[in-house]
Design a protein around this motif. Structure first.
Motif, mmCIF file in Angstrom:
data_model
loop_
_atom_site.group_PDB
_atom_site.id
_atom_site.type_symbol
_atom_site.label_atom_id
_atom_site.label_comp_id
_atom_site.label_asym_id
_atom_site.label_seq_id
_atom_site.Cartn_x
_atom_site.Cartn_y
_atom_site.Cartn_z
ATOM 1 N N VAL A 92 0.869 -1.362 0.005
ATOM 2 C CA VAL A 92 0.071 0.191 0.107
ATOM 3 C C VAL A 92 0.801 1.125 0.124
ATOM 4 C CG1 VAL A 92 -1.799 1.439 1.122
ATOM 5 C CG2 VAL A 92 -1.860 -1.343 0.981
ATOM 6 N N ASP A 93 1.652 1.361 0.952
ATOM 7 C CA ASP A 93 2.487 2.678 1.212
ATOM 8 C C ASP A 93 3.551 2.736 0.089
ATOM 9 O OD1 ASP A 93 0.962 3.396 3.254
ATOM 10 O OD2 ASP A 93 2.308 2.472 4.828
ATOM 11 N N VAL A 110 0.950 -3.117 -13.991
ATOM 12 C CA VAL A 110 0.460 -4.635 -13.858
ATOM 13 C C VAL A 110 0.845 -4.883 -12.469
ATOM 14 C CG1 VAL A 110 0.888 -7.061 -14.374
ATOM 15 C CG2 VAL A 110 0.754 -5.164 -16.100
ATOM 16 N N PHE A 111 0.059 -5.110 -11.595
ATOM 17 C CA PHE A 111 -0.086 -5.247 -10.080
ATOM 18 C C PHE A 111 0.153 -6.726 -9.764
ATOM 19 C CE2 PHE A 111 -1.429 -5.588 -6.066
ATOM 20 C CZ PHE A 111 -0.478 -4.899 -5.047
ATOM 21 N N ARG A 147 -7.027 -1.265 -5.062
ATOM 22 C CA ARG A 147 -8.062 -0.140 -5.315
ATOM 23 C C ARG A 147 -7.116 1.112 -5.736
ATOM 24 N NH1 ARG A 147 -10.313 -2.550 -0.277
ATOM 25 N NH2 ARG A 147 -12.025 -3.989 -1.033
ATOM 26 N N LEU A 148 -5.633 0.994 -5.349
ATOM 27 C CA LEU A 148 -5.150 2.200 -5.728
ATOM 28 C C LEU A 148 -4.859 2.282 -7.081
ATOM 29 C CD1 LEU A 148 -2.383 2.048 -2.934
ATOM 30 C CD2 LEU A 148 -4.317 3.330 -2.764
ATOM 31 N N GLY A 152 -7.283 1.299 -16.787
ATOM 32 C CA GLY A 152 -6.337 0.931 -17.701
ATOM 33 C C GLY A 152 -5.185 -0.097 -17.205
ATOM 34 N N ASP A 153 -5.001 -0.007 -15.767
ATOM 35 C CA ASP A 153 -4.125 -0.964 -15.024
ATOM 36 C C ASP A 153 -4.826 -2.397 -14.721
ATOM 37 O OD1 ASP A 153 -2.572 1.283 -14.797
ATOM 38 O OD2 ASP A 153 -3.090 1.849 -12.844
#
Length: 279
Positions: A92-93, A110-111, A147-148, A152-153
């Motif tokens: 997150v951070d 891309v996560f 959610r960050l 398009g991600d």
């Protein structure tokens, strides 16, 4: 079937968190002609793999100064401890720090997430449309990080990884320390680390990707069937009856969406993938 975009669309890619998966992603992208920057906490000597290695700590924003603009980002970070504070600091951070440090937002991120965001489903099938209900802190933190992301991600929720250097299960089986919940419909969902990296590269270069993909092989197996098979390969005793792995939940993950996009696993069945590690 979706088509892949030309290399020029994402000419420069930053891989953030260049551990085992990230390094494989970086080298695959470099091999396809992308200019690849790879960020990790520890120093890596520049080699001839076509990857430009950067040193920086996602949890310390002052170490991320002077990053160049990039066309795309693969966020493949991993915490150095398995506790909620460490997960939050990285996913997150750390993601916030990195996006703030870049001169402009990448056109695509891309996560790398985890199937831990899904809850308990017994023997039921789980795919990208299944509601999330993480049973552990890891899944809850990853959902918050997802959610960050912007329009398009892409999120890839990986199943359990195995492959070279990830053979602790073999040792536990040999030592008689592995247990499985026998006959209780608990599933093992796996993906070879090379297939995981290839899936991340694949979705990065799709023209019009979906928002979420489940990254798993073609053959979810009851965990007792997988462990018994591996014990047979090793000549080890069959594992005893015991509890399910904590914080994961039982489910059968489907890779139908990933396959529909054109991706194919090199190792579609973990029994074959694990066996290849013993050769």
């Amino acid at each position: 079937m979706l088509t892949t975009s030309p290399l020029s669309r994402y000419a420069t890619v930053l891989v953030a968190g260049a551990g085992d998966v990230g390094q494989r992603v970086a080298r695959q992208l470099a091999g396809r002609g992308h200019r690849v920057l790879a960020l990790r906490r520890s120093e890596v000597a520049q080699g001839d793999d076509g990857v430009h290695w950067l040193r920086g700590d996602l949890t310390r924003p002052e170490t991320l100064a002077n990053l160049p603009a990039v066309d795309a980002l693969v966020f493949a970070a991993t915490p150095d401890r398995r506790d909620e504070a460490a997960y939050r600091a990285v996913f997150v951070d750390g993601l916030r720090h990195l996006l703030a440090a870049l001169p402009s937002r990448p056109a695509r991120t891309v996560f790398v997430s985890s199937s831990a965001v899904y809850g308990e489903h017994g023997e039921g099938w789980v795919d990208e449309r299944t509601p999330t209900a993480p049973p552990g802190f890891n899944g809850r933190v990853l959902l918050e990080a997802e959610r960050l992301l912007g329009e398009g991600d892409v999120v890839v929720r990986l199943a359990g990884l195995y492959g070279p250097g990830r053979t602790q299960l073999f040792e536990r089986l040999r030592e008689g320390k592995a247990v499985v919940p026998r006959g209780k419909g608990v599933y093992a969902n796996r993906i070879h680390v090379d297939d995981a990296a290839a899936a991340l590269v694949h979705v990065l270069t799709l023209d019009a990707p979906e928002r979420v993909y489940v990254g798993v092989d073609d053959t979810p197996l009851p965990i007792d069937a997988l462990y018994d098979h591996l014990a047979g390969l090793l000549g080890a005793p069959l594992p005893g009856d015991g509890p399910s792995p904590a914080g994961v939940g039982s489910k059968r993950l489907s890779n139908a969406r990933l396959r529909a996009s054109g991706f194919r696993c090199r190792w579609p069945d973990a029994r074959e993938g694990y066996a290849a590690l013993l050769v």
